[in-house]
Write a protein that holds these residues in place. Structure first.
Motif, PDB file in Angstrom:
ATOM      1  N   LYS A   1      -6.615   5.181   4.407  1.00 58.51           N
ATOM      2  CA  LYS A   1      -6.893   3.768   4.679  1.00 58.51           C
ATOM      3  C   LYS A   1      -7.634   3.634   6.009  1.00 58.51           C
ATOM      4  O   LYS A   1      -8.603   2.879   6.111  1.00 58.51           O
ATOM      5  CB  LYS A   1      -5.592   2.965   4.719  1.00 58.51           C
ATOM      6  CG  LYS A   1      -5.799   1.495   4.975  1.00 58.51           C
ATOM      7  CD  LYS A   1      -4.504   0.723   4.987  1.00 58.51           C
ATOM      8  CE  LYS A   1      -4.763  -0.729   5.270  1.00 58.51           C
ATOM      9  NZ  LYS A   1      -3.557  -1.533   5.295  1.00 58.51           N
TER      10      LYS A   1
ATOM     11  N   SER B   1     -11.321   4.408   5.655  1.00 55.51           N
ATOM     12  CA  SER B   1     -12.115   3.617   4.716  1.00 55.51           C
ATOM     13  C   SER B   1     -13.230   2.812   5.377  1.00 55.51           C
ATOM     14  O   SER B   1     -14.354   2.788   4.864  1.00 55.51           O
ATOM     15  CB  SER B   1     -11.214   2.726   3.864  1.00 55.51           C
ATOM     16  OG  SER B   1     -10.505   1.809   4.656  1.00 55.51           O
TER      17      SER B   1
ATOM     18  N   ASN C   1      -9.393  -2.205   0.514  1.00 53.72           N
ATOM     19  CA  ASN C   1     -10.045  -1.582   1.669  1.00 53.72           C
ATOM     20  C   ASN C   1     -11.565  -1.731   1.663  1.00 53.72           C
ATOM     21  O   ASN C   1     -12.244  -1.151   2.496  1.00 53.72           O
ATOM     22  CB  ASN C   1      -9.633  -0.113   1.755  1.00 53.72           C
ATOM     23  CG  ASN C   1      -8.165   0.000   2.076  1.00 53.72           C
ATOM     24  OD1 ASN C   1      -7.735  -0.285   3.190  1.00 53.72           O
ATOM     25  ND2 ASN C   1      -7.368   0.378   1.083  1.00 53.72           N
TER      26      ASN C   1
END
Length: 194
Positions: free
Chosen positions: A99, A102, A137
């Motif tokens: 994450k 991203s 994301n």
């Protein structure tokens, strides 16, 4: 029975390796346990993550001879990446390091449109979780493959999430490893397109 026991042991070991890539204290949600990358040989027929050789570009380097399916269910042919530097970003939907990567990965993909390829290769979970990660994301501007069976992960010898594999225009690996927050990815790509 012995084959099932061996398969279970191999899958458990692969799952443990995958968890170490994102920190041992980070666990996927209980209702979405990760599926470890497959340890069997590549499948055929163009299913998600299949590494069958493509017939569309026989001059493509061996590294790009794989097929798969996007998280949206569309077929993907790795030979379409031939001729340009390529970043393969191996991630899992429940991984906080992924994450964190991203935003930088999406930025690099946007900055080098037409000059380099950036492709996400999701694994270690189900397609619904992968699609949710892509949406949450904001990494839907570049291809995201659903590699539930782990065939593409295996082809590139990736054993844990949060890994980048950077290939030059000839399909040779110039970098393989983790880049916290995606830091340094732009520099690696710039050297290949410059």
């Amino acid at each position: 029975m012995r084959a099932q026991s061996l398969a279970a042991t191999v899958l458990a070991a692969a799952a443990a390796l995958a968890l170490t890539g994102c920190g041992g204290d980070t666990q996927p949600s209980a209702d979405k346990p990760p599926a470890a990358p497959a340890t069997s040989s590549a499948t055929t027929g163009g299913t998600a993550g299949s590494t069958t050789e493509s017939t569309t570009s026989p001059s493509a380097p061996e590294a790009l001879r794989f097929t798969g399916t996007t998280v949206d269910g569309k077929p993907f042919d790795g030979t379409s990446l031939a001729g340009k530097p390529t970043v393969l970003w191996f991630w899992a939907p429940w991984c906080p390091k992924c994450k964190a990567q991203s935003a930088e990965t999406a930025k690099v993909a946007a900055e080098y449109v037409g000059k380099a390829n950036v492709v996400g290769v999701a694994g270690l979970d189900k397609q619904a979780a992968m699609k949710d990660f892509v949406t949450r994301n904001k990494v839907d501007a570049f291809p995201q493959l659903s590699d539930e069976m782990g065939d593409i992960w295996k082809k590139f010898e990736v054993t844990q999430q949060s890994v980048y594999v950077v290939l030059d225009k000839d399909g040779k690996t110039t970098f393989s490893g983790s880049l916290p927050g995606g830091e340094g990815l732009a520099d690696k790509v710039a050297k290949l397109v410059g």
